[in-house]
Design a protein around this motif. Structure first.
Motif, PDB file in Angstrom:
ATOM      1  N   GLY A 108      -2.701   2.004   5.002  1.00 40.22           N
ATOM      2  CA  GLY A 108      -1.377   2.599   5.026  1.00 40.22           C
ATOM      3  C   GLY A 108      -0.443   1.915   4.054  1.00 40.22           C
ATOM      4  N   PRO A 109       0.760   2.452   3.857  1.00 39.19           N
ATOM      5  CA  PRO A 109       1.673   1.916   2.849  1.00 39.19           C
ATOM      6  C   PRO A 109       2.216   0.536   3.176  1.00 39.19           C
ATOM      7  N   SER A 110       2.173   0.119   4.449  1.00 43.62           N
ATOM      8  CA  SER A 110       2.651  -1.218   4.783  1.00 43.62           C
ATOM      9  C   SER A 110       1.562  -2.271   4.648  1.00 43.62           C
ATOM     10  N   VAL A 111       0.338  -1.864   4.322  1.00 39.75           N
ATOM     11  CA  VAL A 111      -0.797  -2.786   4.192  1.00 39.75           C
ATOM     12  C   VAL A 111      -1.000  -3.115   2.722  1.00 39.75           C
ATOM     13  N   GLY A 112      -1.004  -4.417   2.397  1.00 39.00           N
ATOM     14  CA  GLY A 112      -1.132  -4.839   1.009  1.00 39.00           C
ATOM     15  C   GLY A 112      -2.534  -4.654   0.462  1.00 39.00           C
ATOM     16  N   ASN A 113      -2.680  -4.938  -0.827  1.00 35.99           N
ATOM     17  CA  ASN A 113      -3.945  -4.779  -1.543  1.00 35.99           C
ATOM     18  C   ASN A 113      -4.674  -6.120  -1.564  1.00 35.99           C
ATOM     19  N   MET A 114      -5.831  -6.185  -0.912  1.00 35.11           N
ATOM     20  CA  MET A 114      -6.579  -7.438  -0.852  1.00 35.11           C
ATOM     21  C   MET A 114      -7.145  -7.785  -2.226  1.00 35.11           C
ATOM     22  N   LEU A 115      -7.065  -9.076  -2.571  1.00 35.73           N
ATOM     23  CA  LEU A 115      -7.574  -9.562  -3.850  1.00 35.73           C
ATOM     24  C   LEU A 115      -8.869 -10.329  -3.625  1.00 35.73           C
ATOM     25  N   SER A 116      -9.739 -10.294  -4.624  1.00 38.24           N
ATOM     26  CA  SER A 116     -10.988 -11.051  -4.552  1.00 38.24           C
ATOM     27  C   SER A 116     -10.711 -12.512  -4.858  1.00 38.24           C
ATOM     28  N   ALA A 117     -11.752 -13.344  -4.765  1.00 41.46           N
ATOM     29  CA  ALA A 117     -11.589 -14.780  -4.991  1.00 41.46           C
ATOM     30  C   ALA A 117     -11.099 -15.092  -6.399  1.00 41.46           C
ATOM     31  N   ASP A 118     -11.467 -14.250  -7.376  1.00 40.00           N
ATOM     32  CA  ASP A 118     -11.028 -14.491  -8.752  1.00 40.00           C
ATOM     33  C   ASP A 118      -9.741 -13.752  -9.091  1.00 40.00           C
ATOM     34  N   GLY A 119      -9.077 -13.181  -8.071  1.00 43.25           N
ATOM     35  CA  GLY A 119      -7.782 -12.551  -8.295  1.00 43.25           C
ATOM     36  C   GLY A 119      -7.829 -11.092  -8.660  1.00 43.25           C
ATOM     37  N   GLU A 120      -9.021 -10.484  -8.644  1.00 42.91           N
ATOM     38  CA  GLU A 120      -9.133  -9.075  -8.998  1.00 42.91           C
ATOM     39  C   GLU A 120      -8.671  -8.197  -7.822  1.00 42.91           C
ATOM     40  N   ALA A 121      -7.816  -7.207  -8.130  1.00 47.17           N
ATOM     41  CA  ALA A 121      -7.311  -6.310  -7.095  1.00 47.17           C
ATOM     42  C   ALA A 121      -8.361  -5.282  -6.721  1.00 47.17           C
ATOM     43  N   GLY A 122      -8.407  -4.932  -5.442  1.00 49.24           N
ATOM     44  CA  GLY A 122      -9.338  -3.922  -4.987  1.00 49.24           C
ATOM     45  C   GLY A 122      -8.771  -2.527  -5.162  1.00 49.24           C
ATOM     46  N   GLU A 123      -9.465  -1.565  -4.629  1.00 51.59           N
ATOM     47  CA  GLU A 123      -9.034  -0.175  -4.726  1.00 51.59           C
ATOM     48  C   GLU A 123      -7.784   0.033  -3.880  1.00 51.59           C
ATOM     49  N   LYS A 124      -6.793   0.729  -4.443  1.00 53.16           N
ATOM     50  CA  LYS A 124      -5.563   0.980  -3.708  1.00 53.16           C
ATOM     51  C   LYS A 124      -5.817   1.945  -2.550  1.00 53.16           C
ATOM     52  N   ASN A 125      -5.077   1.726  -1.483  1.00 55.17           N
ATOM     53  CA  ASN A 125      -5.163   2.540  -0.266  1.00 55.17           C
ATOM     54  C   ASN A 125      -6.559   2.487   0.361  1.00 55.17           C
ATOM     55  N   ALA A 126      -7.273   1.378   0.128  1.00 55.03           N
ATOM     56  CA  ALA A 126      -8.599   1.212   0.717  1.00 55.03           C
ATOM     57  C   ALA A 126      -8.463   0.657   2.136  1.00 55.03           C
ATOM     58  N   TRP A 127      -9.492   0.853   2.943  1.00 53.77           N
ATOM     59  CA  TRP A 127      -9.519   0.273   4.278  1.00 53.77           C
ATOM     60  C   TRP A 127      -9.622  -1.243   4.168  1.00 53.77           C
ATOM     61  N   VAL A 128      -8.820  -1.945   4.985  1.00 47.41           N
ATOM     62  CA  VAL A 128      -8.783  -3.413   4.962  1.00 47.41           C
ATOM     63  C   VAL A 128      -9.401  -3.948   6.242  1.00 47.41           C
ATOM     64  N   HIS A 129     -10.394  -4.844   6.097  1.00 46.57           N
ATOM     65  CA  HIS A 129     -11.025  -5.476   7.248  1.00 46.57           C
ATOM     66  C   HIS A 129     -10.088  -6.549   7.811  1.00 46.57           C
ATOM     67  N   THR A 130      -9.862  -6.530   9.115  1.00 44.63           N
ATOM     68  CA  THR A 130      -8.973  -7.514   9.737  1.00 44.63           C
ATOM     69  C   THR A 130      -9.728  -8.674  10.365  1.00 44.63           C
ATOM     70  N   GLY A 131     -11.024  -8.496  10.647  1.00 41.95           N
ATOM     71  CA  GLY A 131     -11.769  -9.542  11.326  1.00 41.95           C
ATOM     72  C   GLY A 131     -11.485  -9.619  12.808  1.00 41.95           C
ATOM     73  N   GLU A 132     -10.766  -8.633  13.346  1.00 38.90           N
ATOM     74  CA  GLU A 132     -10.432  -8.587  14.772  1.00 38.90           C
ATOM     75  C   GLU A 132     -11.210  -7.459  15.448  1.00 38.90           C
ATOM     76  N   MET A 133     -11.631  -7.699  16.682  1.00 34.26           N
ATOM     77  CA  MET A 133     -12.313  -6.692  17.482  1.00 34.26           C
ATOM     78  C   MET A 133     -11.305  -5.996  18.401  1.00 34.26           C
ATOM     79  N   ALA A 134     -11.549  -4.703  18.672  1.00 35.05           N
ATOM     80  CA  ALA A 134     -10.651  -3.960  19.550  1.00 35.05           C
ATOM     81  C   ALA A 134     -11.411  -2.855  20.264  1.00 35.05           C
ATOM     82  N   ARG A 135     -10.792  -2.364  21.337  1.00 33.05           N
ATOM     83  CA  ARG A 135     -11.301  -1.202  22.063  1.00 33.05           C
ATOM     84  C   ARG A 135     -10.297  -0.066  21.907  1.00 33.05           C
ATOM     85  N   ALA A 136     -10.758   1.104  21.478  1.00 34.53           N
ATOM     86  CA  ALA A 136      -9.894   2.284  21.387  1.00 34.53           C
ATOM     87  C   ALA A 136      -9.988   3.035  22.710  1.00 34.53           C
ATOM     88  N   MET A 137      -8.880   3.075  23.445  1.00 35.33           N
ATOM     89  CA  MET A 137      -8.891   3.689  24.771  1.00 35.33           C
ATOM     90  C   MET A 137      -8.624   5.190  24.668  1.00 35.33           C
TER      91      MET A 137
END
Length: 509
Positions: free
Chosen positions: A469-498
């Motif tokens: 979404g628009p409030s989610v920033g663009n994750m960068l790789s270790a060498d500073g390269e920007a990823g694809e815009k508006n891509a899904w971002v992994h949070t590393g958190e688990m959740a249950r969708a009720m």
């Protein structure tokens, strides 16, 4: 025979009947309105109709609007972060210990921006190593105005890695953190950056610029060569994963205008943030979420301060996240806080303190608890009930002092609040408690790693949270390269969708 021959009454019977009817009418006619629309109590988000194997459906917050478009600005005139400081607000507000008008704030931002533009070229990067203060806000807004990229760290442990892998052209810090900066620079072998220091030491053999001197240097405004645009990336935030790995995210002006829009959307319709409010936050400005909260306060013309626990750079142990940390907000000359952005530990300490006082102060606590719980199940809370006046109000005042009367909402984020704490907290505080995930509210969410066999049998999907979404920033790789815009971002958190579209965050993977 008339009916009066069978019905015998006296004054006491009439009085009791009148009291019974009055109580019934007051209970039903003067009941507060529910805090949210009943439809939202049954459905928390809009679920997509398609679900790919191993994934949940895509859930979209209702705040995106009927046309399914994400809100990206809190106002049509807000396109970049400096637009949060609206020129039509004349009244002064207090930021930490400084009483300042928007006109004065814009003048200081322009002066510091012009000053630093004379020290570093436009394509430079500047590392902000400051604890929360008005100088942090001025620095960040000034750099964005001049299209100079800023860097922030959520932990001082990341300093050496950043200096080695992404060396900045300048560092802005406080004198108390100078020894750590010198040590990290020596370890990284990087000494070619300019050093700008807030409250520098009286004696130093290191060439440095005083923060106030840079501001004075820019008294004659200097327009940026390239004016910032909504899609322009203006800051990079480095943070640690739960496993200790360094990650970085690139944020544009639109990310922050969307973030402020998401912050505003958190509150019930009955609660409007205005110039009369004072917002206190437990989230550091060195994090995107903490900065979004501060900029929401700037946009609304509210006073603002942060708690001592937000300090990223300190000598000694961090303060405990408890009631004492909350009460430390009164050390600033700000009006009594009305909105608190707290962490789960703060709320847990606050709720237990009020609960203990209430139990000790009144023998009718069990009865008061039962009636407050019945009100909550009907969708409303009030601080002005009979049970508040006799039991809970005095307990809240004993714990919070003047804040007990002024605080009207608490937003909880930055961790998991135990489910057995949320209900007691709502009852004893009797104000809206908004439990949120720190990626904001205006976003799309889905789960991956879902067990299809379990879901097909009717169970709730469980998996890793991905956000977009628009409030989610663009994750960068270790060498500073920007990823694809508006891509899904992994949070590393688990959740249950009720089934009602709400998400229950379960913790880190």
């Amino acid at each position: 025979m008339t009916i009066s021959d069978y019905l015998v009454t006296d004054d006491l019977t009439v009085l009791l009947g009148f009291i019974g009817v009055s109580v019934f009418l007051l209970q039903n006619l003067y009941k507060p309105q529910p805090l949210v629309h009943p439809i939202l109590l049954g459905r928390q988000s809009d679920a997509g109709r398609v679900r790919h194997p191993g994934e949940s459906a895509v859930y979209r917050n209702y705040g995106t609007g009927l046309m399914g478009r994400f809100p990206v600005r809190p106002d049509k005139d807000v396109n970049i972060v400096t637009d949060f400081v609206k020129p039509d607000f004349d009244a002064p507000r207090t930021l930490w210990s400084t009483k300042i008008t928007n006109a004065q704030l814009k003048a200081r931002v322009s002066a510091f921006g012009s000053g630093i533009a004379k020290l570093v070229p436009e394509d430079s990067t500047v590392l902000i190593l400051l604890n929360d203060c008005i100088e942090f806000v001025i620095t960040d807004l000034a750099l964005s105005e001049q299209s100079i990229a800023s860097i922030t760290l959520s932990s001082p442990k990341l300093l050496a890695q950043v200096l080695e892998m992404h060396p900045p052209d300048a560092i802005i810090t406080d004198h108390t953190f100078l020894p750590h900066v010198f040590k990290a620079a020596r370890d990284a072998g990087k000494h070619n950056h300019k050093l700008i220091v807030v409250n520098p030491p009286q004696v130093s053999d290191i060439i440095m610029h005083r923060w106030n001197s840079v501001e004075s240097l820019g008294k004659v405004p200097q327009a940026p060569k390239n004016a910032p645009q909504p899609g322009s990336a203006y800051t990079v935030s480095f943070f640690e994963t739960p496993s200790g790995e360094m990650r970085c995210v690139q944020l544009s002006h639109e990310n922050f205008t969307s973030g402020v829009t998401a912050i505003k959307a958190l509150f019930p319709a009955a609660i409007n943030i205005s110039t009369l409010d004072t917002i206190v936050s437990s989230h550091s400005l060195s994090t995107p979420y903490g900065r979004a909260i501060a900029y929401a306060a700037l946009f609304e013309g509210a006073s603002f301060a942060t708690l001592p626990s937000t300090s990223v750079y300190r000598d000694g142990d961090a303060p405990a996240l408890d009631v004492a940390d909350i009460l430390s907000a009164i050390k600033f000359p700000i009006p009594s806080p009305t909105v608190l952005f707290l962490k789960p530990e703060h709320v847990q300490s606050l709720a237990s303190s009020v609960m203990d006082r209430a139990k000790k102060s009144s023998f009718v606590f069990p009865l008061a608890w039962r009636h407050k719980f019945a009100s909550l199940t009907e969708g409303f809370l009030t601080k002005d009930s009979l049970w508040d006046r006799t039991v809970f109000s005095s307990a809240r005042e004993d714990v919070l002092g003047k804040m007990a009367d002024t605080v009207k909402a608490v937003v909880i984020s930055g961790g998991l609040l135990p489910s057995d704490v949320l209900l007691p907290a709502r009852l004893v505080l009797s104000i809206p408690l908004i439990n949120t995930y720190t990626h904001g509210s205006a976003t799309e969410v889905k789960l991956i790693g879902v067990n299809d066999n379990v879901v097909e049998k009717g169970a709730d999907p469980v998996g890793e949270i991905l956000v977009r979404g628009p409030s989610v920033g663009n994750m960068l790789s270790a060498d500073g390269e920007a990823g694809e815009k508006n891509a899904w971002v992994h949070t590393g958190e688990m959740a249950r969708a009720m089934t009602n579209g709400a998400f229950k965050v379960l913790g880190s993977m």
